[in-house]
Design a protein around this motif. Structure first.
Motif, PDB file in Angstrom:
ATOM      1  N   ASP A  86       4.064   3.458  -3.031  1.00 35.52           N
ATOM      2  CA  ASP A  86       3.207   4.551  -2.581  1.00 35.52           C
ATOM      3  C   ASP A  86       1.771   4.058  -2.512  1.00 35.52           C
ATOM      4  OD1 ASP A  86       5.503   6.012  -2.644  1.00 35.52           O
ATOM      5  OD2 ASP A  86       4.978   7.195  -4.400  1.00 35.52           O
ATOM      6  N   ARG A 105      -2.398   5.128  -1.401  1.00 36.69           N
ATOM      7  CA  ARG A 105      -3.440   6.063  -0.991  1.00 36.69           C
ATOM      8  C   ARG A 105      -4.492   5.237  -0.272  1.00 36.69           C
ATOM      9  NH1 ARG A 105      -7.914   8.370  -4.555  1.00 36.69           N
ATOM     10  NH2 ARG A 105      -9.035   9.667  -3.079  1.00 36.69           N
ATOM     11  N   GLY A 154       7.407   3.223   1.115  1.00 34.85           N
ATOM     12  CA  GLY A 154       6.848   4.150   0.132  1.00 34.85           C
ATOM     13  C   GLY A 154       6.298   5.360   0.863  1.00 34.85           C
ATOM     14  N   ASN A 155       5.400   6.059   0.200  1.00 38.27           N
ATOM     15  CA  ASN A 155       4.829   7.289   0.737  1.00 38.27           C
ATOM     16  C   ASN A 155       3.321   7.125   0.894  1.00 38.27           C
ATOM     17  OD1 ASN A 155       7.360   8.833   0.572  1.00 38.27           O
ATOM     18  ND2 ASN A 155       7.093   8.540  -1.614  1.00 38.27           N
ATOM     19  N   ASP A 174      -0.487   7.918   1.809  1.00 34.83           N
ATOM     20  CA  ASP A 174      -1.373   9.072   1.912  1.00 34.83           C
ATOM     21  C   ASP A 174      -2.640   8.575   2.603  1.00 34.83           C
ATOM     22  OD1 ASP A 174      -2.658  11.474   1.621  1.00 34.83           O
ATOM     23  OD2 ASP A 174      -2.965  11.288  -0.532  1.00 34.83           O
ATOM     24  N   VAL A 226       7.349   3.582   8.608  1.00 36.99           N
ATOM     25  CA  VAL A 226       7.213   4.115   7.256  1.00 36.99           C
ATOM     26  C   VAL A 226       8.589   4.471   6.726  1.00 36.99           C
ATOM     27  CG1 VAL A 226       6.213   5.939   5.827  1.00 36.99           C
ATOM     28  CG2 VAL A 226       4.909   5.011   7.743  1.00 36.99           C
ATOM     29  N   GLU A 227       8.947   3.881   5.599  1.00 32.07           N
ATOM     30  CA  GLU A 227      10.216   4.198   4.934  1.00 32.07           C
ATOM     31  C   GLU A 227       9.908   5.148   3.788  1.00 32.07           C
ATOM     32  OE1 GLU A 227      11.953   0.444   3.852  1.00 32.07           O
ATOM     33  OE2 GLU A 227      11.815  -0.317   5.897  1.00 32.07           O
ATOM     34  N   GLY A 228       9.513   6.355   4.126  1.00 29.06           N
ATOM     35  CA  GLY A 228       9.101   7.368   3.164  1.00 29.06           C
ATOM     36  C   GLY A 228       8.467   8.514   3.928  1.00 29.06           C
ATOM     37  N   ALA A 229       7.572   9.230   3.271  1.00 29.04           N
ATOM     38  CA  ALA A 229       6.880  10.353   3.897  1.00 29.04           C
ATOM     39  C   ALA A 229       5.408  10.006   4.081  1.00 29.04           C
ATOM     40  CB  ALA A 229       7.020  11.599   3.036  1.00 29.04           C
ATOM     41  N   LEU A 230       4.916  10.177   5.295  1.00 25.31           N
ATOM     42  CA  LEU A 230       3.526   9.894   5.622  1.00 25.31           C
ATOM     43  C   LEU A 230       2.718  11.176   5.521  1.00 25.31           C
ATOM     44  CD1 LEU A 230       1.341   7.976   6.894  1.00 25.31           C
ATOM     45  CD2 LEU A 230       2.078   8.897   9.084  1.00 25.31           C
ATOM     46  N   ASN A 231       1.649  11.154   4.733  1.00 25.09           N
ATOM     47  CA  ASN A 231       0.719  12.277   4.642  1.00 25.09           C
ATOM     48  C   ASN A 231      -0.576  11.830   5.295  1.00 25.09           C
ATOM     49  OD1 ASN A 231      -0.632  14.626   3.987  1.00 25.09           O
ATOM     50  ND2 ASN A 231      -1.161  13.918   1.941  1.00 25.09           N
TER      51      ASN A 231
END
Length: 96
Positions: free
Chosen positions: A42, A44, A59-60, A62, A75-80
């Protein structure tokens, strides 16, 4: 003070309108071949980020700052994708 090397554009120049041109300009200046990079975990991103080439994030992420790639983003996760202008005095595009 007149600057002869700056062409008059007429009307108001909105730098946000030029943003889509940035990856093509960087590719033209830096060359067509970028590098492939993988970021693990993850993340930031709170400072401006630039990468010439393809980027994979496992990851995710941000994203809270300007983020520019000349290649593909996977992206292998959630993009914020946070609007980083929300705490500044800059109006959002819909407010103009």
């Amino acid at each position: 003070m007149r600057r002869p090397h700056v062409a008059p554009l007429g009307g108001r120049l909105d730098l946000a309108d030029l943003l889509p041109l940035l990856p093509k300009l960087c590719t033209k200046v830096l060359g067509p071949t970028g590098t492939t990079c993988t970021l693990v975990g993850d993340r930031r991103v709170d400072k401006p980020f630039f990468h010439h080439g393809d980027l994979t994030v496992t990851g995710n992420p941000d994203i809270e700052a300007p983020f520019v790639l000349t290649g593909s983003l996977s992206v292998e996760g959630a993009l914020n994708d946070t609007d980083h202008r929300k705490n500044s005095s800059d109006p959002s595009p819909g407010d103009q």
